[in-house]
Design a protein around this motif. Sequence first.
Motif, PDB file in Angstrom:
ATOM      1  N   UNK A   1       0.859  -1.186   0.000  1.00  0.00           N
ATOM      2  CA  UNK A   1       0.000   0.000   0.000  1.00  0.00           C
ATOM      3  C   UNK A   1       0.894   1.234   0.000  1.00  0.00           C
ATOM      4  N   UNK A   2       0.550   2.162  -0.861  1.00  0.00           N
ATOM      5  CA  UNK A   2       1.168   3.475  -0.897  1.00  0.00           C
ATOM      6  C   UNK A   2       0.057   4.502  -0.711  1.00  0.00           C
ATOM      7  N   UNK A   3       0.436   5.738  -0.451  1.00  0.00           N
ATOM      8  CA  UNK A   3      -0.543   6.805  -0.377  1.00  0.00           C
ATOM      9  C   UNK A   3       0.036   8.092  -0.940  1.00  0.00           C
ATOM     10  N   UNK A   4      -0.871   8.930  -1.401  1.00  0.00           N
ATOM     11  CA  UNK A   4      -0.461  10.218  -1.962  1.00  0.00           C
ATOM     12  C   UNK A   4      -1.427  11.296  -1.513  1.00  0.00           C
ATOM     13  N   UNK A   5      -0.912  12.242  -0.743  1.00  0.00           N
ATOM     14  CA  UNK A   5      -1.701  13.380  -0.294  1.00  0.00           C
ATOM     15  C   UNK A   5      -1.587  14.491  -1.331  1.00  0.00           C
ATOM     16  N   UNK A   6      -2.552  15.410  -1.359  1.00  0.00           N
ATOM     17  CA  UNK A   6      -2.507  16.508  -2.340  1.00  0.00           C
ATOM     18  C   UNK A   6      -1.205  17.280  -2.244  1.00  0.00           C
ATOM     19  N   UNK A   7      -0.564  17.479  -3.393  1.00  0.00           N
ATOM     20  CA  UNK A   7       0.665  18.253  -3.443  1.00  0.00           C
ATOM     21  C   UNK A   7       1.894  17.537  -2.943  1.00  0.00           C
ATOM     22  N   UNK A   8       1.755  16.250  -2.645  1.00  0.00           N
ATOM     23  CA  UNK A   8       2.899  15.500  -2.121  1.00  0.00           C
ATOM     24  C   UNK A   8       3.192  14.297  -2.999  1.00  0.00           C
ATOM     25  N   UNK A   9       4.379  13.768  -2.853  1.00  0.00           N
ATOM     26  CA  UNK A   9       4.762  12.583  -3.612  1.00  0.00           C
ATOM     27  C   UNK A   9       4.109  11.340  -3.006  1.00  0.00           C
ATOM     28  N   UNK A  10       3.993  10.312  -3.848  1.00  0.00           N
ATOM     29  CA  UNK A  10       3.460   9.045  -3.373  1.00  0.00           C
ATOM     30  C   UNK A  10       4.460   8.436  -2.387  1.00  0.00           C
ATOM     31  N   UNK A  11       3.950   7.950  -1.268  1.00  0.00           N
ATOM     32  CA  UNK A  11       4.837   7.406  -0.243  1.00  0.00           C
ATOM     33  C   UNK A  11       4.423   6.001   0.173  1.00  0.00           C
ATOM     34  N   UNK A  12       5.410   5.249   0.561  1.00  0.00           N
ATOM     35  CA  UNK A  12       5.211   3.886   1.008  1.00  0.00           C
ATOM     36  C   UNK A  12       4.469   3.857   2.343  1.00  0.00           C
TER      37      UNK A  12
ATOM     38  N   UNK B   1       5.108 -14.712   1.388  1.00  0.00           N
ATOM     39  CA  UNK B   1       5.160 -15.623   2.539  1.00  0.00           C
ATOM     40  C   UNK B   1       4.660 -14.983   3.822  1.00  0.00           C
ATOM     41  N   UNK B   2       4.246 -13.712   3.764  1.00  0.00           N
ATOM     42  CA  UNK B   2       3.668 -13.077   4.944  1.00  0.00           C
ATOM     43  C   UNK B   2       4.602 -12.160   5.715  1.00  0.00           C
ATOM     44  N   UNK B   3       5.818 -11.954   5.240  1.00  0.00           N
ATOM     45  CA  UNK B   3       6.719 -10.998   5.882  1.00  0.00           C
ATOM     46  C   UNK B   3       6.203  -9.588   5.610  1.00  0.00           C
ATOM     47  N   UNK B   4       6.215  -8.745   6.639  1.00  0.00           N
ATOM     48  CA  UNK B   4       5.661  -7.405   6.501  1.00  0.00           C
ATOM     49  C   UNK B   4       6.710  -6.318   6.744  1.00  0.00           C
ATOM     50  N   UNK B   5       6.400  -5.139   6.232  1.00  0.00           N
ATOM     51  CA  UNK B   5       7.235  -3.959   6.429  1.00  0.00           C
ATOM     52  C   UNK B   5       6.317  -2.754   6.491  1.00  0.00           C
ATOM     53  N   UNK B   6       6.617  -1.816   7.376  1.00  0.00           N
ATOM     54  CA  UNK B   6       5.771  -0.643   7.562  1.00  0.00           C
ATOM     55  C   UNK B   6       6.594   0.630   7.560  1.00  0.00           C
ATOM     56  N   UNK B   7       5.978   1.693   7.090  1.00  0.00           N
ATOM     57  CA  UNK B   7       6.562   3.011   7.256  1.00  0.00           C
ATOM     58  C   UNK B   7       6.506   3.378   8.734  1.00  0.00           C
ATOM     59  N   UNK B   8       7.492   4.138   9.188  1.00  0.00           N
ATOM     60  CA  UNK B   8       7.530   4.527  10.596  1.00  0.00           C
ATOM     61  C   UNK B   8       6.274   5.298  11.000  1.00  0.00           C
TER      62      UNK B   8
ATOM     63  N   UNK C   1       9.645  -6.689   0.118  1.00  0.00           N
ATOM     64  CA  UNK C   1       8.837  -5.819   0.971  1.00  0.00           C
ATOM     65  C   UNK C   1       9.625  -4.625   1.489  1.00  0.00           C
ATOM     66  N   UNK C   2      10.952  -4.673   1.371  1.00  0.00           N
ATOM     67  CA  UNK C   2      11.775  -3.543   1.789  1.00  0.00           C
ATOM     68  C   UNK C   2      11.858  -2.468   0.706  1.00  0.00           C
ATOM     69  N   UNK C   3      11.246  -2.719  -0.431  1.00  0.00           N
ATOM     70  CA  UNK C   3      11.303  -1.772  -1.546  1.00  0.00           C
ATOM     71  C   UNK C   3      10.275  -0.672  -1.326  1.00  0.00           C
ATOM     72  N   UNK C   4      10.722   0.465  -0.821  1.00  0.00           N
ATOM     73  CA  UNK C   4       9.804   1.550  -0.484  1.00  0.00           C
ATOM     74  C   UNK C   4       9.646   2.564  -1.608  1.00  0.00           C
ATOM     75  N   UNK C   5      10.425   2.447  -2.657  1.00  0.00           N
ATOM     76  CA  UNK C   5      10.294   3.356  -3.795  1.00  0.00           C
ATOM     77  C   UNK C   5       9.149   2.890  -4.684  1.00  0.00           C
ATOM     78  N   UNK C   6       8.274   3.816  -5.043  1.00  0.00           N
ATOM     79  CA  UNK C   6       7.105   3.433  -5.827  1.00  0.00           C
ATOM     80  C   UNK C   6       7.483   2.851  -7.178  1.00  0.00           C
TER      81      UNK C   6
END
Length: 124
Positions: free
Chosen positions: A36-47, A54-61, A103-108
């Motif tokens: 999942x990524x998100x993009x707020x108005x006027x901002x870049x898309x972020x992870x 296999x179910x390994x997860x990674x989250x933005x801080x 899952x460590x790939x945070x660049x869109x």
Amino acid sequence: QVQLVESGGGLVQAGDSLRLSCVASGRTFSNYAMAWFRQAPGREREFVAAISWSGITNYADSVKGRFTIARDNAEKTVYLQMNSLKPEDTAVYYCAADRWGNVAAVASGTWSTWGKGTLVTVSS
């Protein structure tokens, strides 16, 4: 390749919860890492978050401890459970997929397939 359709966005108040869903088409969903990524108005898309085949997860801080990503391979669906929402979580949320992705790939740009997004608005 898979095709992705997001749903579950809406208008909520700060502190509320919301669950987003992303349904994938195609026969090899289980081979795909999902994000999942998100993009707020006027901002870049972020992870936001990712889950491996296999179910390994990674989250933005910024969402760690509040958001949970999960997948149901039988239903070809990935979820994003969002709790304790804040106004700064307001954005269009996009589902992304990449076959055998990292899952460590945070660049869109690393993710090959995208949905059209679902809008989440959190009022204060």
